[in-house]
Motif scaffolding. Structure first.
Motif, PDB file in Angstrom:
ATOM      1  N   LEU A   1       0.868  -1.173   0.000  1.00  0.00           N
ATOM      2  CA  LEU A   1       0.000   0.000   0.000  1.00  0.00           C
ATOM      3  C   LEU A   1       0.903   1.221   0.000  1.00  0.00           C
ATOM      4  CD1 LEU A   1      -2.927   1.150   0.361  1.00  0.00           C
ATOM      5  CD2 LEU A   1      -2.445   1.178   2.801  1.00  0.00           C
ATOM      6  N   GLU A   2       0.732   2.066  -0.999  1.00  0.00           N
ATOM      7  CA  GLU A   2       1.605   3.228  -1.119  1.00  0.00           C
ATOM      8  C   GLU A   2       0.824   4.525  -0.951  1.00  0.00           C
ATOM      9  OE1 GLU A   2       3.344   2.591  -4.978  1.00  0.00           O
ATOM     10  OE2 GLU A   2       5.152   1.784  -4.050  1.00  0.00           O
ATOM     11  N   MET A   3       1.408   5.417  -0.173  1.00  0.00           N
ATOM     12  CA  MET A   3       0.846   6.745  -0.065  1.00  0.00           C
ATOM     13  C   MET A   3       1.793   7.721  -0.754  1.00  0.00           C
ATOM     14  SD  MET A   3      -0.050   9.170   3.212  1.00  0.00           S
ATOM     15  CE  MET A   3       1.634   9.660   3.489  1.00  0.00           C
ATOM     16  N   HIS A   4       1.240   8.463  -1.711  1.00  0.00           N
ATOM     17  CA  HIS A   4       2.018   9.472  -2.413  1.00  0.00           C
ATOM     18  C   HIS A   4       1.585  10.830  -1.876  1.00  0.00           C
ATOM     19  CE1 HIS A   4       2.962   6.192  -5.123  1.00  0.00           C
ATOM     20  NE2 HIS A   4       1.660   5.966  -5.227  1.00  0.00           N
ATOM     21  N   SER A   5       2.522  11.516  -1.271  1.00  0.00           N
ATOM     22  CA  SER A   5       2.177  12.756  -0.584  1.00  0.00           C
ATOM     23  C   SER A   5       2.960  13.927  -1.158  1.00  0.00           C
ATOM     24  CB  SER A   5       2.474  12.587   0.905  1.00  0.00           C
ATOM     25  OG  SER A   5       2.199  13.780   1.589  1.00  0.00           O
TER      26      SER A   5
ATOM     27  N   SER B   1      -2.160   4.019  -3.611  1.00  0.00           N
ATOM     28  CA  SER B   1      -2.276   2.874  -4.497  1.00  0.00           C
ATOM     29  C   SER B   1      -2.051   1.604  -3.693  1.00  0.00           C
ATOM     30  CB  SER B   1      -1.280   2.961  -5.652  1.00  0.00           C
ATOM     31  OG  SER B   1       0.047   2.950  -5.186  1.00  0.00           O
ATOM     32  N   HIS B   2      -2.656   0.519  -4.182  1.00  0.00           N
ATOM     33  CA  HIS B   2      -2.559  -0.772  -3.507  1.00  0.00           C
ATOM     34  C   HIS B   2      -2.285  -1.826  -4.540  1.00  0.00           C
ATOM     35  CE1 HIS B   2      -4.352  -4.467  -1.609  1.00  0.00           C
ATOM     36  NE2 HIS B   2      -3.546  -4.054  -0.651  1.00  0.00           N
ATOM     37  N   ALA B   3      -1.170  -2.540  -4.357  1.00  0.00           N
ATOM     38  CA  ALA B   3      -0.763  -3.567  -5.318  1.00  0.00           C
ATOM     39  C   ALA B   3      -0.685  -2.987  -6.731  1.00  0.00           C
ATOM     40  CB  ALA B   3      -1.723  -4.764  -5.273  1.00  0.00           C
ATOM     41  N   GLY B   4      -0.255  -1.750  -6.836  1.00  0.00           N
ATOM     42  CA  GLY B   4      -0.072  -1.122  -8.130  1.00  0.00           C
ATOM     43  C   GLY B   4      -1.308  -0.472  -8.721  1.00  0.00           C
TER      44      GLY B   4
END
Ligand SMILES: [Zn+2]
Length: 65
Positions: free
Chosen positions: A28-32, A42-45
């Motif tokens: 799980l990615e947080m782009h800040s 995004s989650h799993a791309g």
């Protein structure tokens, strides 16, 4: 120099800070954006919304009661 993949903010083109959280076997990615405080997840791309991201974190990485 290599080509660094860096995501940039849609609003102000500042380079986004990415924080990766491993949940349930996926990333799980947080782009800040530090300039205008825009955040995307995004989650799993795959792009996901904030509610989904928080539910993932809540289920797998924390206890909120
Ligand atoms: Zn921005």
């Amino acid at each position: 120099m290599g080509h660094v993949k860096a995501e940039t903010c849609e609003k102000c083109t500042t380079e986004l800070v990415t924080i990766t959280i491993h949940v349930d076997g996926n990333d799980l990615e947080m782009h800040s954006c530090t300039t205008c405080d825009t955040r995307s997840w995004s989650h799993a791309g795959e792009p996901v919304d904030l509610a989904f991201a928080l539910s993932e974190v809540g289920q797998h990485a924390g206890r909120q009661r």
